[in-house]
Scaffold this motif. Structure first.
Motif, PDB file in Angstrom:
ATOM      1  N   MET A   1      -0.927   3.065  -1.279  1.00 40.67           N
ATOM      2  CA  MET A   1      -2.012   2.835  -2.219  1.00 40.67           C
ATOM      3  C   MET A   1      -1.654   1.837  -3.279  1.00 40.67           C
ATOM      4  O   MET A   1      -0.465   1.979  -3.727  1.00 40.67           O
ATOM      5  N   ASN A   2      -2.130   0.727  -3.612  1.00 41.89           N
ATOM      6  CA  ASN A   2      -2.034  -0.076  -4.487  1.00 41.89           C
ATOM      7  C   ASN A   2      -3.056  -0.020  -5.801  1.00 41.89           C
ATOM      8  O   ASN A   2      -3.853   0.915  -5.746  1.00 41.89           O
ATOM      9  N   LYS A   3      -2.469  -0.524  -6.885  1.00 38.67           N
ATOM     10  CA  LYS A   3      -3.157  -0.493  -8.092  1.00 38.67           C
ATOM     11  C   LYS A   3      -4.352  -1.276  -8.020  1.00 38.67           C
ATOM     12  O   LYS A   3      -4.411  -2.374  -7.415  1.00 38.67           O
ATOM     13  N   GLY A   4      -5.937  -1.160  -8.321  1.00 38.57           N
ATOM     14  CA  GLY A   4      -7.021  -1.706  -8.412  1.00 38.57           C
ATOM     15  C   GLY A   4      -7.555  -2.341  -9.607  1.00 38.57           C
ATOM     16  O   GLY A   4      -6.724  -2.629 -10.398  1.00 38.57           O
ATOM     17  N   ILE A   5      -8.928  -2.096  -9.731  1.00 36.96           N
ATOM     18  CA  ILE A   5      -9.423  -2.593 -10.910  1.00 36.96           C
ATOM     19  C   ILE A   5      -9.588  -1.456 -12.056  1.00 36.96           C
ATOM     20  O   ILE A   5      -9.797  -0.106 -11.617  1.00 36.96           O
ATOM     21  N   LEU A   6     -10.219  -1.875 -13.155  1.00 36.88           N
ATOM     22  CA  LEU A   6     -10.634  -0.869 -14.201  1.00 36.88           C
ATOM     23  C   LEU A   6     -12.112  -0.403 -13.856  1.00 36.88           C
ATOM     24  O   LEU A   6     -13.009  -1.514 -13.779  1.00 36.88           O
TER      25      LEU A   6
ATOM     26  N   LEU B   1      -8.901   2.375 -10.819  1.00 39.47           N
ATOM     27  CA  LEU B   1      -9.319   2.507  -9.477  1.00 39.47           C
ATOM     28  C   LEU B   1      -8.082   2.350  -8.312  1.00 39.47           C
ATOM     29  O   LEU B   1      -7.772   1.274  -8.521  1.00 39.47           O
ATOM     30  N   PRO B   2      -7.952   3.334  -7.668  1.00 39.30           N
ATOM     31  CA  PRO B   2      -6.539   2.894  -6.499  1.00 39.30           C
ATOM     32  C   PRO B   2      -7.258   1.968  -5.453  1.00 39.30           C
ATOM     33  O   PRO B   2      -8.642   2.158  -5.133  1.00 39.30           O
ATOM     34  N   ARG B   3      -6.482   1.143  -4.966  1.00 37.67           N
ATOM     35  CA  ARG B   3      -6.769   0.402  -3.686  1.00 37.67           C
ATOM     36  C   ARG B   3      -6.157   0.852  -2.496  1.00 37.67           C
ATOM     37  O   ARG B   3      -4.963   1.238  -2.616  1.00 37.67           O
TER      38      ARG B   3
ATOM     39  N   THR C   1      -5.190   0.744   1.652  1.00 30.91           N
ATOM     40  CA  THR C   1      -4.772   0.005   2.856  1.00 30.91           C
ATOM     41  C   THR C   1      -5.293   0.604   4.084  1.00 30.91           C
ATOM     42  O   THR C   1      -5.692   1.972   3.999  1.00 30.91           O
ATOM     43  N   ILE C   2      -5.210   0.025   5.259  1.00 29.94           N
ATOM     44  CA  ILE C   2      -5.702   0.674   6.478  1.00 29.94           C
ATOM     45  C   ILE C   2      -4.919   1.911   6.665  1.00 29.94           C
ATOM     46  O   ILE C   2      -5.281   2.837   7.257  1.00 29.94           O
ATOM     47  N   ALA C   3      -3.679   1.638   6.615  1.00 29.87           N
ATOM     48  CA  ALA C   3      -2.859   2.998   6.844  1.00 29.87           C
ATOM     49  C   ALA C   3      -3.188   4.186   6.024  1.00 29.87           C
ATOM     50  O   ALA C   3      -3.414   5.335   6.493  1.00 29.87           O
ATOM     51  N   ASP C   4      -3.484   4.025   4.601  1.00 30.07           N
ATOM     52  CA  ASP C   4      -4.383   5.003   3.845  1.00 30.07           C
ATOM     53  C   ASP C   4      -5.462   5.564   4.447  1.00 30.07           C
ATOM     54  O   ASP C   4      -5.816   6.684   4.568  1.00 30.07           O
ATOM     55  N   TYR C   5      -6.430   4.695   4.929  1.00 31.05           N
ATOM     56  CA  TYR C   5      -7.784   5.114   5.308  1.00 31.05           C
ATOM     57  C   TYR C   5      -7.467   5.788   6.771  1.00 31.05           C
ATOM     58  O   TYR C   5      -8.331   6.719   7.015  1.00 31.05           O
TER      59      TYR C   5
ATOM     60  N   GLU D   1     -15.546   4.811   4.350  1.00 35.47           N
ATOM     61  CA  GLU D   1     -15.547   3.432   4.718  1.00 35.47           C
ATOM     62  C   GLU D   1     -14.496   2.777   3.746  1.00 35.47           C
ATOM     63  O   GLU D   1     -14.264   3.205   2.522  1.00 35.47           O
ATOM     64  N   LEU D   2     -13.882   1.749   4.289  1.00 32.01           N
ATOM     65  CA  LEU D   2     -13.086   0.946   3.192  1.00 32.01           C
ATOM     66  C   LEU D   2     -13.671  -0.577   2.800  1.00 32.01           C
ATOM     67  O   LEU D   2     -13.889  -1.017   3.767  1.00 32.01           O
ATOM     68  N   TRP D   3     -13.990  -0.407   1.655  1.00 27.89           N
ATOM     69  CA  TRP D   3     -14.591  -1.808   1.147  1.00 27.89           C
ATOM     70  C   TRP D   3     -13.641  -2.567   0.262  1.00 27.89           C
ATOM     71  O   TRP D   3     -13.399  -2.242  -0.958  1.00 27.89           O
ATOM     72  N   ASP D   4     -13.102  -3.596   0.794  1.00 31.91           N
ATOM     73  CA  ASP D   4     -12.141  -4.370  -0.169  1.00 31.91           C
ATOM     74  C   ASP D   4     -11.084  -3.414  -0.756  1.00 31.91           C
ATOM     75  O   ASP D   4     -10.525  -3.745  -1.784  1.00 31.91           O
ATOM     76  N   GLY D   5     -10.602  -2.697  -0.037  1.00 26.09           N
ATOM     77  CA  GLY D   5      -9.521  -1.915  -0.648  1.00 26.09           C
ATOM     78  C   GLY D   5      -9.887  -0.482  -1.265  1.00 26.09           C
ATOM     79  O   GLY D   5      -9.069   0.284  -1.637  1.00 26.09           O
ATOM     80  N   PHE D   6     -11.339  -0.139  -1.447  1.00 29.34           N
ATOM     81  CA  PHE D   6     -11.827   1.040  -2.302  1.00 29.34           C
ATOM     82  C   PHE D   6     -12.465   1.769  -1.080  1.00 29.34           C
ATOM     83  O   PHE D   6     -13.271   1.449  -0.344  1.00 29.34           O
ATOM     84  N   ALA D   7     -11.922   3.170  -1.276  1.00 30.42           N
ATOM     85  CA  ALA D   7     -12.492   4.085  -0.263  1.00 30.42           C
ATOM     86  C   ALA D   7     -13.985   4.578  -0.715  1.00 30.42           C
ATOM     87  O   ALA D   7     -13.997   4.909  -2.031  1.00 30.42           O
ATOM     88  N   ILE D   8     -15.015   4.402   0.135  1.00 32.27           N
ATOM     89  CA  ILE D   8     -16.278   4.819  -0.302  1.00 32.27           C
ATOM     90  C   ILE D   8     -16.675   5.997   0.637  1.00 32.27           C
ATOM     91  O   ILE D   8     -16.558   5.784   2.163  1.00 32.27           O
ATOM     92  N   VAL D   9     -17.117   7.146   0.172  1.00 36.09           N
ATOM     93  CA  VAL D   9     -17.568   8.112   0.844  1.00 36.09           C
ATOM     94  C   VAL D   9     -18.835   8.133   1.343  1.00 36.09           C
ATOM     95  O   VAL D   9     -19.723   7.382   0.636  1.00 36.09           O
TER      96      VAL D   9
END
Length: 58
Positions: free
Chosen positions: A1-6, A12-14, A16-20, A28-36
């Motif tokens: 998991m990478n650091k994302g945006i504020l 917000l964490p970003r 990866t496919i491995a995390d997903y 769903e994974l949108w540009d690194g953000f997990a969306i329920v």
């Protein structure tokens, strides 16, 4: 998991496919953000929604 945006002062964490691949549930994974994702309507709910949509389209 990478650091994302504020967002609203929180970082917000970003993901990866491995995390997903380890997420439970409907995500769903949108540009690194997990969306329920909410479940699709089925059964009685969908029947009523269809009837209402038809009734209001006339």
């Amino acid at each position: 998991m990478n650091k994302g945006i504020l967002a609203a002062g929180k970082l917000l964490p970003r993901y990866t496919i491995a995390d997903y691949q380890h997420l439970k549930g409907d995500w769903e994974l949108w540009d690194g953000f997990a969306i329920v994702m909410s479940p699709s309507p089925f059964g009685g709910h969908q029947t009523i929604a269809t009837r209402l949509a038809y009734a209001f389209s006339l």
